[in-house]
Design an enzyme around this catalytic site. Structure first.
Site, mmCIF file in Angstrom:
data_model
loop_
_atom_site.group_PDB
_atom_site.id
_atom_site.type_symbol
_atom_site.label_atom_id
_atom_site.label_comp_id
_atom_site.label_asym_id
_atom_site.label_seq_id
_atom_site.Cartn_x
_atom_site.Cartn_y
_atom_site.Cartn_z
ATOM 1 N N GLN A 36 0.837 -1.164 -0.207
ATOM 2 C CA GLN A 36 -0.065 0.104 -0.011
ATOM 3 C C GLN A 36 0.835 1.347 0.214
ATOM 4 O OE1 GLN A 36 -1.937 1.031 3.900
ATOM 5 N NE2 GLN A 36 -3.834 0.951 2.591
ATOM 6 N N GLY A 37 0.718 2.014 -0.928
ATOM 7 C CA GLY A 37 1.616 3.268 -0.872
ATOM 8 C C GLY A 37 0.641 4.557 -0.794
ATOM 9 N N TYR A 38 0.346 4.755 0.575
ATOM 10 C CA TYR A 38 -0.522 6.074 1.102
ATOM 11 C C TYR A 38 0.633 7.012 1.586
ATOM 12 C CZ TYR A 38 -4.812 3.380 0.214
ATOM 13 O OH TYR A 38 -5.949 2.704 -0.073
ATOM 14 N N SER A 39 1.192 6.476 2.785
ATOM 15 C CA SER A 39 2.230 7.346 3.744
ATOM 16 C C SER A 39 3.127 8.131 2.936
ATOM 17 C CB SER A 39 2.522 6.757 5.054
ATOM 18 O OG SER A 39 1.266 6.366 5.663
ATOM 19 N N GLU B 156 -9.166 -2.397 6.113
ATOM 20 C CA GLU B 156 -7.895 -2.605 6.742
ATOM 21 C C GLU B 156 -7.875 -3.299 8.095
ATOM 22 O OE1 GLU B 156 -3.948 -0.134 5.919
ATOM 23 O OE2 GLU B 156 -5.179 0.716 7.512
#
Length: 161
Positions: free
Chosen positions: A5-8, A125
Site C-alpha cells: 500500500q503506497g499511501y503514507s 484494513e
C-alpha cells in the site's frame, strides 16, 4: 501476487490528503510519469505490485486532486530502501519514484477519485490481515495429516496461495 500500500509520505504524518507524489499523464494519454516517495510501506521488498495514492491535480480541496493507481514494483525508476525498526526488524520501507512510467490503464476509477477508492479500501484494513501460508508449512501439514479431509483442505489452501 503480493501487493503493498503506497499511501503514507514523509512529512505528511497521518494527513494523507497532503501527499506530494505526482503522476502526470503523458500528452498522448498512454502513461503516467510518477515522481515522489512513499514511506512506512509494509513488505514493499516482497511485493510485486503497489496500489498508490498519487496527486494528479492541484485543487483547492486537496482530496479532489488525488488518484489511485496500480504500479508494478519492477518498473524502472522505482527503488525500495529498507527501514530497520528499533527492534532490528525489516518490515517497512521507503519507496522512491524517479520518472516511473505507469500505463494509464492502471488508473482505478477516474482522475481525482482516489480519495474515495482509498477510503473504501481502508474500511477493510482493520478487519484483519491476510498473510499467505508458506508452501512448506502446507506441505508439512499435508504430510502429517492421515485423515483424507485434512489432506484435502491443506491442498485447497496451497492452491489458494
Amino acid at each position: 501476487m503480493n501487493w503493498c500500500q503506497g499511501y503514507s509520505e514523509p512529512g505528511a504524518g497521518s494527513d494523507l490528503a497532503s501527499l506530494k507524489t505526482k503522476a502526470v499523464l503523458s500528452k498522448d494519454g498512454t502513461h503516467y510519469t510518477v515522481n515522489g516517495t512513499k514511506i512506512w510501506t509494509t513488505h514493499a521488498h516482497h511485493a510485486n505490485r503497489m496500489f498508490a495514492l498519487v496527486r494528479t491535480n492541484e485543487t483547492e480541496r486537496q482530496q479532489d486532486g488525488i488518484s489511485f493507481i496500480l504500479i508494478d514494483m519492477k518498473t524502472p525508476g522505482l527503488t525500495v530502501r529498507p527501514i530497520i525498526t528499533i527492534s532490528g526488524d525489516h518490515e517497512v520501507n521507503q519507496v522512491f519514484f524517479d520518472n516511473v512510467r505507469v500505463p494509464a490503464a492502471n488508473l482505478i476509477g477516474e482522475e481525482g477519485q482516489g480519495w474515495t477508492v482509498a477510503k473504501y479500501l481502508l474500511e477493510f484494513e482493520c478487519g484483519g490481515v491476510y498473510s499467505p501460508v508458506p508452501a512448506e508449512i502446507l506441505e508439512d501439514v499435508a504430510s502429517i495429516a492421515e485423515e483424507p479431509t485434512v489432506r484435502a483442505r491443506a491442498a485447497q489452501a496451497e492452491i489458494a496461495n
